[in-house]
Scaffold this active site. Sequence first.
Site, short mmCIF file in Angstrom:
data_model
loop_
_atom_site.label_atom_id
_atom_site.label_comp_id
_atom_site.label_asym_id
_atom_site.label_seq_id
_atom_site.Cartn_x
_atom_site.Cartn_y
_atom_site.Cartn_z
N ASP A 318 0.82 -1.23 0.00
CA ASP A 318 0.00 0.00 0.00
C ASP A 318 0.85 1.28 0.00
OD1 ASP A 318 -2.33 -1.45 -0.05
OD2 ASP A 318 -2.58 -1.44 2.12
N LYS A 344 -5.28 -2.96 -7.84
CA LYS A 344 -5.81 -2.24 -6.67
C LYS A 344 -6.97 -1.33 -7.08
CE LYS A 344 -3.08 -4.13 -3.70
NZ LYS A 344 -3.63 -5.00 -2.65
N ARG A 389 -5.18 6.42 -2.40
CA ARG A 389 -3.74 6.52 -2.13
C ARG A 389 -3.02 7.32 -3.22
NH1 ARG A 389 -3.70 3.64 2.42
NH2 ARG A 389 -4.78 1.65 2.41
C1 S3P Z 1 -5.49 -5.42 3.08
C2 S3P Z 1 -4.65 -6.20 2.34
C3 S3P Z 1 -3.99 -5.74 1.12
C4 S3P Z 1 -3.99 -4.22 1.04
C5 S3P Z 1 -5.33 -3.62 1.34
C6 S3P Z 1 -5.80 -4.02 2.73
C7 S3P Z 1 -6.11 -5.99 4.28
O1 S3P Z 1 -4.69 -6.24 -0.02
O2 S3P Z 1 -3.55 -3.79 -0.23
O3 S3P Z 1 -5.27 -2.21 1.27
O4 S3P Z 1 -6.69 -5.24 5.09
O5 S3P Z 1 -6.03 -7.20 4.45
P1 S3P Z 1 -4.39 -7.70 -0.61
O6 S3P Z 1 -4.82 -8.70 0.37
O7 S3P Z 1 -5.20 -7.75 -1.88
O8 S3P Z 1 -2.91 -7.72 -0.86
#
Ligand code: S3P
Length: 432
Positions: A318, A344, A389
């Site tokens: 992130d 994303k 973001r």
């Molecule tokens: C998150 C996991 C990440 C992240 C997202 C929040 C979470 O995504 O990018 O902003 O809270 O588990 P991914 O599981 O798709 O990597």
Amino acid sequence: MSVVPSTRPLIPAARLCGIVVLPGDKSISHRYAMLAALAGGRTTLHHYAPGRDCRSTLDCLAALGAGVDHEAEAVRIEGRGIGRLTAPVDPLDAGNSGSTMRMLAGILAGHPFRSVLDGDRSLRQRPMRRIADPLTRMGARIETREGRAPLVIDGGPLRAITFEPEVPSAQVKTAVLLAGLHAEGDTTVIEPAPTRDHTERALAAFGAPPSIDGRRVTVRGGQALVTPHDLVVPGDASSAAFWAVGAAVFPGSEVELQGVGLNPGRLAFLDVLRAAGARVSVAPVGEQRAEPVGRITVSAGPLTAVRVSPRDVPALIDELPVLALLGIFGAGFRVDGAAELRTKEADRIAALAAGLRALGARIEEWADGFEVTPSRLRGGSADAAGDHRLAMTFALAALGAEAPSQLVGAEAVAVSYPGFFDDLRRLTDAAA
Ligand code: S3P
């Protein structure tokens, strides 16, 4: 909900100085709210994340029969018990929130009714097979639109599985573990690389600690959760990263970030800042139910070039957009092995490159990475592409431009950090 993009002027500023108290963590808020809805009693969540994404989770839980009472930053949730949520009347709207859709799908897989999970245009583009496949193996029926939302879920009795996701994803891990709570037997996820462990810690706070052995996480099905009554959500480390990077790249800056979650799985960006030459100090001030909290102070130092290797990507996923600022204002920044960025809220490689270029930066992109080289920004008009973001990244980049800039789609910050522009104004006023 469709929001008309608003354009916001961005005025250059030499540096950032001051103190920020971070809003509640988005990742942790989703998990606490969902587990509270699956626990038997009433849980009060303090410092719940104020952004739209976590509101989407509360709205979905209310539509599933949980009692949800939201006052300022305290949220009271009256849980129904595992497997006891009730069929929603309408499709559930996860808005822009991938976490809401993927994690809730794990819960709905274990409920004996049909539900439809949908989201906004961005969320409808994002890959959902990664959760539909394991949940189907567990016994749920899930229809997708070619692997994307809307999801039609027919849940029911689940069997435990051992699952090895192809991509490291905390959301996928969480979906399977939450389904595992509803299954008969022990459900195990074996991660290809470590991802944030908030679900594991949250399960412990709700009396159902998983067993953890390296990258294997196992939950026992059929157990009841214990209501923790009160939980405090720590400040969001990913939101803190914007100020930390800003302070690192603008000479003469110093910011103190208070009440930040210090879960080591979220702080890899500090290692990158240190490697680049920023001065970073971290002071733990306690633990709020299994999640450490504390203060982070960052000030600028002479910067050197940094390169992020594929191995380090999952822990930085992130923060990679904002870390690109190290390349513009420092001595260069490169990342490889980050194809996930393209899945994303926006394609965070293409839209990052377009926005930074519009401000005058030199950035090269390829399928799974990008490289930013030191650039003088002349200023321009950057489009957040509906991504919170990216909006915050461009707002910070524009501080270092030679002329005022414009941010198209500035309202996207409300997804995770509604007070972002107020904090930005305070930090730049204090530094003036
Ligand atoms: C998150 C996991 C990440 C992240 C997202 C929040 C979470 O995504 O990018 O902003 O809270 O588990 P991914 O599981 O798709 O990597």
